[in-house]
Each structure stands twice: as C-alpha cells, then as structure tokens.
Motif scaffolding. Structure first.
Motif, short mmCIF file in Angstrom:
data_model
loop_
_atom_site.label_atom_id
_atom_site.label_comp_id
_atom_site.label_asym_id
_atom_site.label_seq_id
_atom_site.Cartn_x
_atom_site.Cartn_y
_atom_site.Cartn_z
N THR A 113 48.65 22.50 49.64
CA THR A 113 47.19 22.66 49.62
C THR A 113 46.66 22.70 48.19
N LYS A 114 47.56 22.87 47.21
CA LYS A 114 47.14 23.01 45.82
C LYS A 114 47.36 21.73 45.01
N SER A 115 47.77 20.66 45.71
CA SER A 115 48.04 19.40 45.03
C SER A 115 46.80 18.55 44.85
N SER A 116 45.68 19.01 45.39
CA SER A 116 44.43 18.25 45.31
C SER A 116 43.30 19.21 44.97
N ASN A 117 42.24 18.68 44.37
CA ASN A 117 41.06 19.51 44.11
C ASN A 117 40.03 19.37 45.22
N ALA A 118 40.43 18.76 46.35
CA ALA A 118 39.53 18.59 47.49
C ALA A 118 40.33 18.80 48.78
N THR A 119 40.53 20.07 49.12
CA THR A 119 41.29 20.44 50.32
C THR A 119 40.37 21.16 51.29
N ARG A 120 40.46 20.81 52.54
CA ARG A 120 39.68 21.49 53.56
C ARG A 120 40.61 22.15 54.57
#
Length: 221
Positions: A113-120
C-alpha cells in the motif's frame, strides 16, 4: 447524504443512521440489499502504519452474520482497476457470545500500500445474489501516520484535542473548578482516544481518574 465526499468517492447499500449503535451518535450502517461498498479517495499512504475503525456486525439480538457473508478490506494502487486483500472480517469480528457488540480494529497496512502515492481502500461485502442476512456498521475510520505524530498531547485546559471521546461530557465534576471528561452515558462505548503521538524513550503518561465520585472535593487527590 452526510458522508465526506473529500474522503470517500463511493458508498452503496448504506445510510448514516443511529440505528446500529456503533458508538454514540451516527454511524454508516449497511442494511440494504444489493451492493454494499465503501471506497476512499486515493491517498498517499507511504508514511502510514495502520488503519483503525469501529465495526459492528448485527444491530440487534439474534442477528449473527453468516459465514458466507464476509466483509473484505482491500486496497488498490491503480485507481480501482485491481484490488488486493488486506483482511477478511467475518463473524468473529463483532460477535461475542452470540450478542452483537462494537469492536475497535487496528489493522497493519501491507508494504504494497506504500509503493504508490495514490492508494485507495475499500470495504466490500460480496454476495452471490445481492441479498444479505445481517446489517453491519462502521464508524471513526482513522489512518495513522508514522511521520506526522504530535510531539506531545495535553488535554488541558479545555479537552478539545481528543481524537475520539464517545460517551463523555465536558463538565466540572467532584467540586473542582475546571472541566473534565465525565463518562456518564449508558449508550454505546466509553472511550477517550488521543491523536497519533510520537513516543520516545523519555515519554510518559500522566492522568487523574476518579471512579464513582460521591463526595464533593475528595475524588481528585
């Protein structure tokens, strides 16, 4: 409809109601047939640690969720095209001795969940035919940050900085001339919860508590 559209982009099968008694006041209650889903907007979770929320399966006695109606907590890094499982929440999450009760859940967020700056995030209850036997409700969703915790927390002088304090009233009690949290509600939970705080080796906690104050001026030593 009352739900914060800046934080959520989709919700279905639900309404804001006091019906399910998750804490005190309103909660998001999923009692309708058809699609049941709550989806956040995209968030930057790169410095986040856990997601916390209050959950209740069943709103009255005799309403025990079926094992075939799990609630899935999922995440997506591609705008909701694909979803991955974080946790499966079922009849063990909110049923105690056959009686529905509110449970506070703290679930670690996986590294993905922390591999992107756009997680929902999505709370989704799948169904084979669009029907459900049991309602459920959710309240006070909070995602903690490992980066933006407060350096300290002090409830004085006006007790306004609590993150959550269901069941309490701000008032002068026991003969003192300042306001305290008095837990005198007979409905729901009685909880006082702080915001995220940075804890170091020298950190300490200090508080004054009184249980069952009867004599004025003697309960706070």
């Amino acid at each position: 409809d009352g739900l914060n559209k800046e934080k959520f982009n989709k919700w279905a099968g639900s309404e804001i109601s006091k019906f399910c008694g998750v804490l005190t006041g309103d909660a998001l209650v999923f009692s309708q047939q058809g699609e049941r889903m709550l989806v956040t907007r995209d968030m930057n979770l790169q410095n986040s640690g856990v997601v916390q929320f209050y959950l209740r399966f069943g709103c009255s006695l005799g309403e025990v969720p079926s094992s075939g109606e799990p609630l899935l907590l999922q995440f997506s890094n591609d705008g909701g095209i694909t979803w991955s499982l974080i946790a499966e929440l079922g009849e063990d999450s909110g049923i105690e001795g056959g009686r529905p009760h509110t449970q506070h859940l703290t679930i670690p967020l996986p590294e993905a969940t922390k591999s992107s700056n756009a997680t929902r995030l999505r709370w989704w209850q799948p169904s084979r035919n669009g029907t459900f036997n049991t309602p459920w409700a959710i309240d006070q969703i909070h995602i903690s940050s490992t980066l933006f915790g407060l350096p300290s927390f002090n409830s004085e002088p006006d007790n306004i900085d609590w993150l959550l304090r269901p069941g309490s009233t701000l008032m002068e009690v026991c003969g003192v001339n300042y306001t305290s949290l008095q837990f005198n509600s007979n409905d729901g939970l009685r909880i006082a919860e702080t915001p995220d705080i940075k804890i170091v080796d020298q950190s300490f906690i200090q508080f004054t508590i009184s249980l069952g104050c009867k004599e004025v001026g003697t309960c706070f030593g």
